[in-house]
Design a protein around this motif. Structure first.
Motif, PDB file in Angstrom:
ATOM      1  N   SER A   1     -17.650  52.815 -43.587  1.00 38.90           N
ATOM      2  CA  SER A   1     -16.882  53.588 -42.361  1.00 38.90           C
ATOM      3  C   SER A   1     -17.642  54.406 -41.351  1.00 38.90           C
ATOM      4  N   PRO A   2     -17.008  54.814 -40.148  1.00 36.21           N
ATOM      5  CA  PRO A   2     -17.733  55.665 -39.593  1.00 36.21           C
ATOM      6  C   PRO A   2     -18.173  56.963 -40.223  1.00 36.21           C
TER       7      PRO A   2
ATOM      8  N   ALA B   1     -33.553  53.313 -39.077  1.00 39.03           N
ATOM      9  CA  ALA B   1     -33.372  54.137 -38.118  1.00 39.03           C
ATOM     10  C   ALA B   1     -32.829  53.140 -36.770  1.00 39.03           C
ATOM     11  N   ARG B   2     -33.108  51.884 -36.850  1.00 37.25           N
ATOM     12  CA  ARG B   2     -32.720  50.825 -35.931  1.00 37.25           C
ATOM     13  C   ARG B   2     -31.024  50.828 -35.713  1.00 37.25           C
TER      14      ARG B   2
ATOM     15  N   ARG C   1     -28.375  53.002 -32.884  1.00 38.29           N
ATOM     16  CA  ARG C   1     -27.500  52.208 -32.195  1.00 38.29           C
ATOM     17  C   ARG C   1     -26.028  52.280 -32.550  1.00 38.29           C
ATOM     18  N   ASP C   2     -25.513  53.533 -33.368  1.00 41.20           N
ATOM     19  CA  ASP C   2     -24.574  53.346 -33.839  1.00 41.20           C
ATOM     20  C   ASP C   2     -23.779  54.388 -32.835  1.00 41.20           C
ATOM     21  N   ALA C   3     -22.320  54.528 -33.001  1.00 43.74           N
ATOM     22  CA  ALA C   3     -21.806  55.611 -32.214  1.00 43.74           C
ATOM     23  C   ALA C   3     -22.265  56.732 -31.936  1.00 43.74           C
TER      24      ALA C   3
ATOM     25  N   GLY D   1     -26.249  60.420 -32.547  1.00 40.84           N
ATOM     26  CA  GLY D   1     -26.552  61.717 -32.211  1.00 40.84           C
ATOM     27  C   GLY D   1     -27.246  62.643 -33.140  1.00 40.84           C
ATOM     28  N   LEU D   2     -26.830  62.664 -34.377  1.00 40.67           N
ATOM     29  CA  LEU D   2     -27.337  63.452 -35.512  1.00 40.67           C
ATOM     30  C   LEU D   2     -28.975  63.148 -35.735  1.00 40.67           C
ATOM     31  N   LEU D   3     -29.188  62.025 -35.685  1.00 39.92           N
ATOM     32  CA  LEU D   3     -30.632  61.662 -35.638  1.00 39.92           C
ATOM     33  C   LEU D   3     -31.406  61.900 -34.400  1.00 39.92           C
TER      34      LEU D   3
END
Length: 405
Positions: A58-59, A80-81, A85-87, A92-94
């Protein structure tokens, strides 16, 4: 519950997914182990398994894993990839905090993800030239503004030039560009044509440089070139930029006017015709195209630069202003703000520095304007411009609007 501890709470998961949540936590813990506890191959294999689980997670779970991995100094490429490319709330955290991300990771994210990811990335500390150049390439003004405001970001000259060109249609970028230490005179001089009054003043104060050192080191070269009858066009153009004399003596001898001051006085009385404008340009030592660009500028500051560079007086500046029938006073009888601003520009400029700006304009707008470049400007063929020639790039940017691009 904060993000750092949420992943550790197995009881927070629904009963049917308790094992999945626990395994996500354990795999994230393994990936997070220091190099003394796990080798690169073990970390990579664990990362691959973690990716497979994250794809079905889940998100909220992916966000928890991202928060757990953000402090790492080493991160499996596959993880990392996926997360980059997630939401935006996950990636944004990374993007903002993870030191393990390489330039390749960031460039890949910028290219494959969306505008929100790029805007987040624009604020990341320590962005390299290749990353900022990639972000600029999308032409997203909000992201470009964020990069320009990011004092820790490093900008390449290619990146700076692309933003200078964009600022012609997005003038709000001019002020931010002028605060960047990477901006060079070539970019500032061409940006001058579409900047506002305040930005123009900054350009003249910061970038109107002296040519004194060049004149000192090349003093004896003038005699060498004269002995060769000025037959080498390459050295001739360079020496024309360096020399102290601005006015064209040969044009003065052939002119129907007694000099530059006389031509301007006639223009003030009779009006500025196309022929007289060309004559003033020749007498001032610039090409008609450069003269037309200066005389047609709506702000008027280039007139002050022309007058100061050629040794004209304040009276001559007023006559040149009057020749174009521009307003001299307000309805209350005070000096018109535009004329006042131009006169102030004239006062603050030194002759040598005014000549540098004028020479660069003439160099880029005429000397570098070959038939091939002129055709490229008309047809919008940016690839035809010599990437190593600052004058050619300046001419492309300064004249593109005049040719309807």
């Amino acid at each position: 519950m904060n993000e750092a501890t949420a992943l550790d709470d197995d009881d927070a998961a629904p009963p049917a997914l308790k094992a999945r949540h626990a395994l996500l936590k354990r795999l994230a813990d393994v990936v997070s182990l220091p190099a003394s506890r796990i080798n690169a191959f073990e970390r990579a294999v664990t990362g691959d398994l973690l990716v497979e689980m994250l794809r079905q997670a889940s998100p909220q779970e992916r966000r928890r894993v991202a928060a757990r991995l953000t402090p790492l100094a080493e991160l499996p490429d596959s993880v990392a990839r996926l997360l980059l490319r997630d939401a935006p709330e996950v990636a944004g955290l990374l993007i903002e905090q993870c030191a393990a991300l390489s330039d390749a990771d960031l460039v890949g994210c910028a290219r494959d993800a969306g505008p929100e990811h790029r805007l987040i990335m624009a604020g990341r500390r320590g962005l390299s030239e290749i990353v900022t150049e990639t972000l600029f390439g999308f032409g997203e003004v909000e992201t470009i503004e964020a990069v320009l405001r990011n004092s820790s970001a490093r900008l390449s000259q290619v990146g700076i030039e692309s933003v200078v060109a964009l600022s012609r249609k997005q003038p709000r970028l001019c002020g931010l560009l002028l605060k960047r230490p990477e901006l060079r005179p070539s970019g500032a001089y061409v940006m001058f044509w579409w900047c506002g009054a305040d930005d123009r003043r900054i350009i003249l104060q910061r970038f109107a440089v002296s040519r004194e050192l060049m004149q000192e080191v090349s003093e004896d070269v003038f005699a060498m070139a004269a002995d060769e009858a000025w037959s080498d066009p390459v050295s001739r153009k360079a020496l024309q930029f360096i020399e102290r004399r601005q006015r064209n003596r040969a044009a003065i001898e052939k002119s129907p006017y007694d000099g530059l001051e006389h031509a301007i006085a006639v223009a003030a009385q009779d009006g500025l015709s196309r022929e007289l404008a060309s004559e003033i340009a020749f007498l001032a030592g610039v090409k008609p195209l450069t003269g037309a660009k200066i005389l047609g500028d709506p702000g008027g500051e280039p007139l002050a630069i022309l007058c100061k560079a050629t040794g004209l007086s304040r009276v001559d500046l007023l006559n040149l202003w009057r020749s174009m029938r521009r307003p001299e006073t307000t309805t209350e009888g005070a000096v018109h703000p535009d004329l006042d601003r131009v006169q102030i520009t004239y006062e603050i400029l030194a002759v040598d520095r005014a000549q540098t700006v004028l020479r660069y304009w003439n160099w880029s707008l005429s000397s570098a304007l070959t038939p091939n470049l002129l055709r490229a400007i008309r047809e919008g063929e940016d690839d035809a411009v010599d990437e190593y020639s600052a004058p050619e790039r300046a001419a492309m940017m300064a004249l593109a609007e005049d040719f309807g691009r």
